[in-house]
Design an enzyme around this catalytic site. Sequence first.
Site, PDB file in Angstrom:
ATOM      1  N   HIS A 237       0.850  -1.191   0.000  1.00  0.00           N
ATOM      2  CA  HIS A 237       0.000   0.000   0.000  1.00  0.00           C
ATOM      3  C   HIS A 237       0.877   1.230   0.000  1.00  0.00           C
ATOM      4  O   HIS A 237       1.827   1.336   0.775  1.00  0.00           O
ATOM      5  CB  HIS A 237      -0.913   0.037   1.228  1.00  0.00           C
TER       6      HIS A 237
ATOM      7  N   SER B  48      -7.756   3.778   9.029  1.00  0.00           N
ATOM      8  CA  SER B  48      -8.408   3.710   7.725  1.00  0.00           C
ATOM      9  C   SER B  48      -7.641   2.782   6.783  1.00  0.00           C
ATOM     10  O   SER B  48      -8.203   1.857   6.188  1.00  0.00           O
ATOM     11  CB  SER B  48      -8.505   5.110   7.121  1.00  0.00           C
TER      12      SER B  48
ATOM     13  N   ASP C   9     -15.092   2.224   7.481  1.00  0.00           N
ATOM     14  CA  ASP C   9     -14.047   3.130   6.992  1.00  0.00           C
ATOM     15  C   ASP C   9     -14.536   3.941   5.810  1.00  0.00           C
ATOM     16  O   ASP C   9     -14.257   5.142   5.703  1.00  0.00           O
ATOM     17  CB  ASP C   9     -12.798   2.339   6.599  1.00  0.00           C
TER      18      ASP C   9
ATOM     19  N   ARG D  14     -14.583  12.494   7.132  1.00  0.00           N
ATOM     20  CA  ARG D  14     -13.331  13.187   7.444  1.00  0.00           C
ATOM     21  C   ARG D  14     -12.965  14.163   6.333  1.00  0.00           C
ATOM     22  O   ARG D  14     -12.491  15.272   6.581  1.00  0.00           O
ATOM     23  CB  ARG D  14     -12.206  12.175   7.634  1.00  0.00           C
TER      24      ARG D  14
ATOM     25  N   LYS E 138      -8.686  -1.652   5.998  1.00  0.00           N
ATOM     26  CA  LYS E 138      -8.933  -2.215   4.673  1.00  0.00           C
ATOM     27  C   LYS E 138      -7.930  -3.318   4.355  1.00  0.00           C
ATOM     28  O   LYS E 138      -8.293  -4.359   3.790  1.00  0.00           O
ATOM     29  CB  LYS E 138      -8.866  -1.116   3.607  1.00  0.00           C
TER      30      LYS E 138
END
Length: 441
Positions: free
Chosen positions: A98, A199, A177, A184, A203
């Site tokens: 990620h 967050s 999320d 947000r 995931k």
Amino acid sequence: MRRPRRLEKGSTVVEPFDTVDLIHAKRDRHRLDTAQIDWLIDAYTRGYVADEQMSALAMAILLNGMDAAEIRDLTLAMVASGERLDFSGLAKPTSDKHSTGGVGDKITLPLAPLVAVFGVAVPQLSGRGLGHTGGTLDKLESIPGWRAQLTPAEFHAQLADVGAVVCAASADLAPADRKLYALRDATGTVEAIPLIASSIMSKKIAEGTASLVLDVKFGSGAFMKDYDRARELAETMVRLGGDAGVATRALLTDMNVPLGLAIGNANEVRESVEVLAGGGPADVVELTVALAREMLALAGQPDADPAAALADGRAMDVWRRMIAAQGGDPDAALPTPRESHTVVAEADGVLAEQDALAFGVAAWRLGAGRARKEDPVVHAAGIDLHAKPGDSVTAGAPLFTLHADDPARFARALESLNGAYAIAPAGTRIPERPLVAARIL
């Protein structure tokens, strides 16, 4: 799955906590316990906690923070809000990557097939771009026929057969999320490290991968501008992964300068294919190989040689199969822009500056990005760089080329680039900045 208890008295459901009490607690710098956080996320997901109440809590968290236990509980509660994928029946180890996002960051495209060469499955659930940072799905949708949406059966079958999947996440994956992220974004609380970390990691934990490598960027074009805050985020996420049983490590990487020479969608796909063919910009190759080594090490292959698999074409073979499996034609022509505008050097010298944020905003203004999630992107729009900091340039030589379908977009893109690049006198030595600044294990 973790579920907070609600009491039923006749036909009335009695909630175990009061939202205002939790808001008061975080406002006054007290900590929330596991049961309170579990209830909060469940109640928000099902609509009992109102958006304005969660907004107040998010702001209190931004201002007052959370301790490690609270962040862990928040993350696991968001995981529990939806489904969790299971790859235990797959006859391969799984590893994922990620990135926190940047300008010209197309690393997922060559990385996923590269890691799959070594028999490690890569279940990459990706997103779309918003603002100046590009989205992996937007880039891949430049390829004619390629589709981001896969059924669970298609997802698992491709992972078993090809070894790499890049697709959109299901709405059932960490739905808390999804709901909280949108809130947000609208309430000025995106920057809270506990909320960022939970967050991202909710995931990735729900995704079911056995190991995870994080590319946490810092600098002008990154989400986290400050190195120390980027490091804090990386350390928080690595700890969250370990707590959830996902072997996790992170690289801190410099995003003060755009990554590679292409910023956009179709042109970033072209650059990724160049890397898979054994060429491409040195920084893209360096980061792709560095992340691949980390992923392979976590998957039990610390001695694997991903650089060799790029050079000899094995990664390209997997790329072609990965694209074709999702309906794309790896040989099809990619979109080309209707209009281009080239900016040239005004004097001889050395390119000294190239601000990532400004170039990202320029590409966005050209149509490569979106201001709202529902906006389309122009796949052919973007910027091709012809030089990087430290390169010698001559007067009249191209520095970069803007691409758009509507030439009216050039003026605003050029406005964002005012002062974003500079040429120093010939012979000036431009200090080299390491691309990978640190490893967090």
